[in-house]
Design a protein around this motif. Sequence first.
Motif, PDB file in Angstrom:
ATOM      1  N   ILE A   1       0.842  -1.196   0.000  1.00 18.81           N
ATOM      2  CA  ILE A   1       0.000   0.000   0.000  1.00 18.81           C
ATOM      3  C   ILE A   1       0.881   1.252   0.000  1.00 18.81           C
ATOM      4  N   ALA A   2       1.906   1.272   0.851  1.00 13.91           N
ATOM      5  CA  ALA A   2       2.817   2.428   0.920  1.00 13.91           C
ATOM      6  C   ALA A   2       3.467   2.683  -0.439  1.00 13.91           C
ATOM      7  N   GLU A   3       3.897   1.624  -1.108  1.00 10.65           N
ATOM      8  CA  GLU A   3       4.528   1.774  -2.423  1.00 10.65           C
ATOM      9  C   GLU A   3       3.543   2.280  -3.466  1.00 10.65           C
ATOM     10  N   MET A   4       2.323   1.767  -3.447  1.00 12.41           N
ATOM     11  CA  MET A   4       1.301   2.216  -4.401  1.00 12.41           C
ATOM     12  C   MET A   4       0.927   3.679  -4.151  1.00 12.41           C
ATOM     13  N   LEU A   5       0.799   4.056  -2.887  1.00 18.42           N
ATOM     14  CA  LEU A   5       0.484   5.448  -2.568  1.00 18.42           C
ATOM     15  C   LEU A   5       1.586   6.368  -3.074  1.00 18.42           C
ATOM     16  N   ASP A   6       2.839   5.918  -2.944  1.00 20.51           N
ATOM     17  CA  ASP A   6       3.976   6.715  -3.399  1.00 20.51           C
ATOM     18  C   ASP A   6       3.950   6.900  -4.914  1.00 20.51           C
ATOM     19  N   MET A   7       3.314   5.970  -5.612  1.00 19.68           N
ATOM     20  CA  MET A   7       3.216   6.064  -7.072  1.00 19.68           C
ATOM     21  C   MET A   7       1.963   6.822  -7.512  1.00 19.68           C
ATOM     22  N   GLY A   8       1.246   7.429  -6.554  1.00 18.52           N
ATOM     23  CA  GLY A   8       0.101   8.245  -6.897  1.00 18.52           C
ATOM     24  C   GLY A   8      -1.217   7.494  -7.003  1.00 18.52           C
ATOM     25  N   MET A   9      -1.298   6.364  -6.338  1.00 15.66           N
ATOM     26  CA  MET A   9      -2.526   5.574  -6.359  1.00 15.66           C
ATOM     27  C   MET A   9      -3.355   5.831  -5.097  1.00 15.66           C
ATOM     28  N   ILE A  10      -4.639   5.472  -5.180  1.00 15.15           N
ATOM     29  CA  ILE A  10      -5.495   5.349  -4.006  1.00 15.15           C
ATOM     30  C   ILE A  10      -5.675   3.857  -3.822  1.00 15.15           C
ATOM     31  N   CYS A  11      -5.504   3.373  -2.625  1.00 21.32           N
ATOM     32  CA  CYS A  11      -5.580   1.934  -2.362  1.00 21.32           C
ATOM     33  C   CYS A  11      -6.819   1.598  -1.542  1.00 21.32           C
ATOM     34  N   PHE A  12      -7.323   0.402  -1.793  1.00 24.48           N
ATOM     35  CA  PHE A  12      -8.503  -0.087  -1.087  1.00 24.48           C
ATOM     36  C   PHE A  12      -8.208  -1.504  -0.607  1.00 24.48           C
ATOM     37  N   TYR A  13      -8.206  -1.670   0.703  1.00 27.02           N
ATOM     38  CA  TYR A  13      -7.980  -2.986   1.306  1.00 27.02           C
ATOM     39  C   TYR A  13      -9.338  -3.636   1.525  1.00 27.02           C
ATOM     40  N   HIS A  14      -9.525  -4.814   0.922  1.00 25.55           N
ATOM     41  CA  HIS A  14     -10.786  -5.546   1.068  1.00 25.55           C
ATOM     42  C   HIS A  14     -10.720  -6.343   2.359  1.00 25.55           C
ATOM     43  N   LYS A  15     -11.461  -5.894   3.365  1.00 30.26           N
ATOM     44  CA  LYS A  15     -11.382  -6.463   4.715  1.00 30.26           C
ATOM     45  C   LYS A  15     -11.737  -7.949   4.770  1.00 30.26           C
TER      46      LYS A  15
END
Length: 140
Positions: A15-29
């Motif tokens: 998630i941290a890496e994706m956010l750094d690349m300008g993404m919004i992340c969604f964790y499916h609980k």
Amino acid sequence: MHLVKEITPEIIKDIAEMLDMGMICFYHKPTGTMDYYPDEMKNPGYDEEPLAEIIDKIDENYGEYQRFEGMSSRESFKVMEDFIAGINHIPTHNKFIDAISRKKPFANFNHLLQYHPGLREEWFKYKLARGIEYVKDQIG
């Protein structure tokens, strides 16, 4: 009520890496999986069509997801400042301070890193560690 899978350190790092690349992340609980797509604010004009299936799936089941957003530019700047504060070689430290004090501080900082490969490697590790902490702070 869905069971919630704990977010593993590996997923937090992803998630941290994706956010750094300008993404919004969604964790499916319920499943412990992650989806992501570009953050419109950081990637204006991206083509949503190839991502429509993911976007629709998240929208239709929004309550099952934890949303993660990247740092604001102010927060990212603070991370950069904190990193520079740890540079002990005074002339190098001063070069970096000067670089971020001018217009386009992020571009100047990244350009200067090209001339300091050791610091560049340290920066990537530091930025990832701070990104991981940022993700952990968002876990609700």
